[in-house]
Write a protein that holds these residues in place. Structure first.
Motif, PDB file in Angstrom:
ATOM      1  N   ASP A 165     121.523  55.199  60.355  1.00  0.00           N
ATOM      2  CA  ASP A 165     120.210  55.194  61.049  1.00  0.00           C
ATOM      3  C   ASP A 165     120.107  55.567  62.438  1.00  0.00           C
ATOM      4  N   ARG A 166     120.410  56.803  62.738  1.00  0.00           N
ATOM      5  CA  ARG A 166     120.220  57.304  64.175  1.00  0.00           C
ATOM      6  C   ARG A 166     119.735  58.689  64.246  1.00  0.00           C
ATOM      7  N   SER A 167     118.533  58.900  64.832  1.00  0.00           N
ATOM      8  CA  SER A 167     117.942  60.005  65.076  1.00  0.00           C
ATOM      9  C   SER A 167     118.584  60.812  66.223  1.00  0.00           C
TER      10      SER A 167
ATOM     11  N   SER B 132     112.203  60.763  67.584  1.00  0.00           N
ATOM     12  CA  SER B 132     112.564  61.239  66.500  1.00  0.00           C
ATOM     13  C   SER B 132     112.432  62.847  66.549  1.00  0.00           C
ATOM     14  N   ALA B 133     111.261  63.247  67.108  1.00  0.00           N
ATOM     15  CA  ALA B 133     110.800  64.758  67.028  1.00  0.00           C
ATOM     16  C   ALA B 133     111.238  65.417  68.215  1.00  0.00           C
ATOM     17  N   TRP B 134     112.187  64.725  68.997  1.00  0.00           N
ATOM     18  CA  TRP B 134     112.691  65.398  70.259  1.00  0.00           C
ATOM     19  C   TRP B 134     111.506  65.821  71.003  1.00  0.00           C
TER      20      TRP B 134
ATOM     21  N   PHE C 166     108.338  59.004  62.341  1.00  0.00           N
ATOM     22  CA  PHE C 166     109.114  57.949  62.013  1.00  0.00           C
ATOM     23  C   PHE C 166     108.242  56.687  61.676  1.00  0.00           C
ATOM     24  N   HIS C 167     108.449  56.143  60.578  1.00  0.00           N
ATOM     25  CA  HIS C 167     107.622  54.670  60.229  1.00  0.00           C
ATOM     26  C   HIS C 167     108.657  53.679  59.244  1.00  0.00           C
ATOM     27  N   SER C 168     108.301  52.493  59.055  1.00  0.00           N
ATOM     28  CA  SER C 168     109.010  51.682  58.295  1.00  0.00           C
ATOM     29  C   SER C 168     108.931  52.180  56.798  1.00  0.00           C
TER      30      SER C 168
ATOM     31  N   ARG D  32     112.995  62.904  54.920  1.00  0.00           N
ATOM     32  CA  ARG D  32     114.299  63.307  55.280  1.00  0.00           C
ATOM     33  C   ARG D  32     115.408  62.503  54.519  1.00  0.00           C
ATOM     34  N   LEU D  33     115.196  61.225  54.544  1.00  0.00           N
ATOM     35  CA  LEU D  33     116.141  60.448  54.173  1.00  0.00           C
ATOM     36  C   LEU D  33     116.311  60.415  52.644  1.00  0.00           C
TER      37      LEU D  33
END
Length: 587
Positions: A7-9, A362-364, A478-480, A522-523
């Protein structure tokens, strides 16, 4: 063929790389040297210390030149005075006022001081005492008989040498020595008895600093076998020094006797300069000595004087130490000042740039300080452009991959969709046939048929919706999300798209939700991609006659990142064929 999901963006990866670089830069002295601020500090300190070092070096050179010139001036003054004194006594000898040996006695007293010791070779103390007693009573023809002789001439005997230092005895024997000719004195000094005279330089009338003195050697021609007698010397008076060598094999006495020196433009034409190394008794090492010499032709005498350079350069050592200490202190001061300035001008800039990388989401969407007007601002703007270019490239690649996977999934789901549509079509066909035959279906039969159509329609709609969601072009923040739920839905899609000979076995570490921060789409894309890759490794990638099919193992367990933070490890492993080198480069 195991695959592990971390789990690394991209931003987290960038931040970790920056942190890793900073950590490596801090390892040891070499790491600190690689930092820009330290390099700048060293450069500034060196730039500031270099002129000081040059000035200090020039000062030391000037001081050395000044000390040597002063020492040469003192030696020259002593030799000028010695030459005048020798000339005066030569005039007295020429006028018949005194003999040459008597004149040499006065000259020795002026340049060497008081006679404090006489020594000769002797069998024992009695033999030595007898020799000095006989010498004290000796007078050449026509000379007055000695008066007031001491009763004894006490000596100390050791290792074959009889040494006499009694004042009255020395005075009596010296009177006898002064009555001898120069040749007779030389015979005593270089004969079987090896007479030696030692003078106290501290009582000399002409001295040069602590150890310098004036001495004279009989002159000779280069290449000749003539002896070179020390006419006056603190310890070698009347000794032939032509065969005495220094530690470097140079016959120093012979060189001085033959005037083997060099002309010096700073000296009068009558003087020669000769440098050599000499080690006296008790010295730990040889010492460099600078000697000036002048030839006195009437007595065939080379008058010389010299000084050891460590004596007249002694103050220079203190100056060198002061210069070195000053350079060290000033260099350290400039270094720390430059370090503080580098920290202010560079270090903080680097930290802000590092923070900008570390805080990228996460979206740079980073916040690089593009408003800076210096070189670091150029770096920040370049990083901003690079980030956007990478973001666009990644977005395009992700969409292309989505379309590819969507096509694969659609092909795998076609059978299931046909089954659902076939059920709906079959149910409606039965109802239509009943109506055409005039038979009205019962309420329960009609409700069951409608319920089947509804369930099939919802299932088909769900398939289509997930396929459309999977192909969405927009980015999501990103969210939970529950990684277990995502894996469950991905597994359902993979199972519908896999042949019956592919078995999926899922092992969960515990029943609690595996909550992570991430993008669900994405996941799910990654999970489906890994599962379908595993399926292909078990089926279409196998070459005949290998049997198609196998087991795909999915394991979800708790883990810990290298930073110590908790994480979830999702491992997908199959027993199919692996990737070749070319495929691995694109993985």
């Amino acid at each position: 063929m195991p695959s592990t999901l971390y789990d690394r963006s991209p931003a987290a990866y960038t931040a970790s790389m920056v942190a890793e670089g900073r950590k490596n830069a801090g390892h040891g002295f070499s790491g600190r040297i690689r930092s820009i601020s330290t390099r700048l500090s060293i450069l500034v300190a060196f730039s500031a210390a270099l002129p000081l070092a040059l000035v200090g070096g020039l000062s030391i050179m000037l001081a050395r030149y000044s000390f040597e010139k002063t020492a040469l001036g003192q030696i020259l003054d002593a030799l000028e005075g010695a030459h005048s004194i020798v000339s005066e006594y030569h005039s007295l000898v020429s006028l018949g006022v005194m003999s040459e040996s008597r004149a040499l006695s006065f000259i020795r007293r002026l340049f060497l001081g008081d006679l404090v010791e006489l020594s000769v070779n002797a069998l024992d103390a009695e033999d030595g005492e007898r020799f000095f007693s006989d010498l004290a009573r000796y007078r050449p023809g026509g000379a007055p008989a000695p008066y007031g002789l001491p009763e004894r001439f006490p000596v100390a005997w050791s290792e074959g040498r009889a040494v006499m230092s009694d004042f009255l005895a020395l005075l009596t024997v010296k009177q006898s020595l002064d009555s001898l000719t120069v040749a007779e004195q030389a015979a005593l000094a270089n004969g079987e008895r090896a007479l030696r005279q030692r003078y106290n330089l501290k009582t000399a009338a002409v001295r040069i600093r602590e150890s310098g003195y004036v001495f004279a050697i009989t002159g000779s021609e280069p290449g000749s076998a003539q002896p070179a007698y020390e006419l006056f010397h603190p310890t070698l008076t009347m000794v032939d020094v032509s065969s005495i060598y220094n530690t470097r094999g140079e016959p120093v006495g012979k060189y001085i006797s033959t005037r083997r020196g060099v002309r010096d433009a700073h000296l009068p034409a009558a003087y020669l300069r000769y440098e050599y190394f000499w080690m006296n008794d008790g010295d730990p090492k040889e010492r460099r000595k600078i000697t000036l010499m002048r030839y006195f032709e009437p007595w065939n005498m080379v008058i010389a004087a010299g000084l050891y350079d460590d004596e007249y350069f002694a103050p220079l050592r203190s100056i060198i130490l002061i210069v070195i200490a000053g350079l060290t202190v000033s260099g350290a001061l400039f270094f720390f000042l430059a370090k503080a300035m580098g920290r202010s001008l560079i270090g903080r800039r680097v930290e802000e740039l590092s923070a900008a990388f570390a805080q990228a989401d996460s979206a740079w969407l980073s916040s690089f300080p593009t408003e800076w007007k210096d070189e670091f601002g150029s770096i920040a703007r370049a990083a901003e452009r690079m980030t956007k270019a990478i973001q666009e490239r990644e977005f395009q690649m992700r969409q292309a991959q989505k379309r590819e996977i969507a096509g694969t999934i659609a092909a795998g789901m076609a059978h299931d969709m046909n089954n659902l549509l076939g059920g709906i079509l079959g149910t409606t066909s039965l109802l239509k046939a009943d109506i055409e035959e005039g038979r009205v279906p019962a309420r329960e039969e009609l409700a069951e048929a409608l319920s089947l159509i509804e369930r099939s329609t919802k299932s088909a709609s769900g398939f289509i919706r997930r396929l459309l969601d999977f192909g969405k072009a927009q980015e999501e923040a990103f969210h939970s999300v529950n990684l277990a739920t995502i894996m469950q839905e991905s597994l359902a899609i993979a199972e519908r798209s896999s042949p019956p000979e592919v078995f999926y076995v899922w092992t969960k570490g515990r029943s609690l939700p595996a909550v992570v921060r991430g993008d669900a789409v994405r996941l799910e894309q990654v999970c489906i991609n890994l599962l379908l890759n595993a399926r292909d490794a078990l089926t279409i990638m196998r070459e005949a006659p290998a049997v198609s099919g196998g087991t795909v193992s999915i394991e979800l367990s708790e883990g810990v990142l290298a930073t110590g933070l908790p994480a979830w490890n999702l491992t997908i492993r199959d027993d199919g064929v692996g990737m070749d080198a070319e495929t691995l480069t694109r993985a």
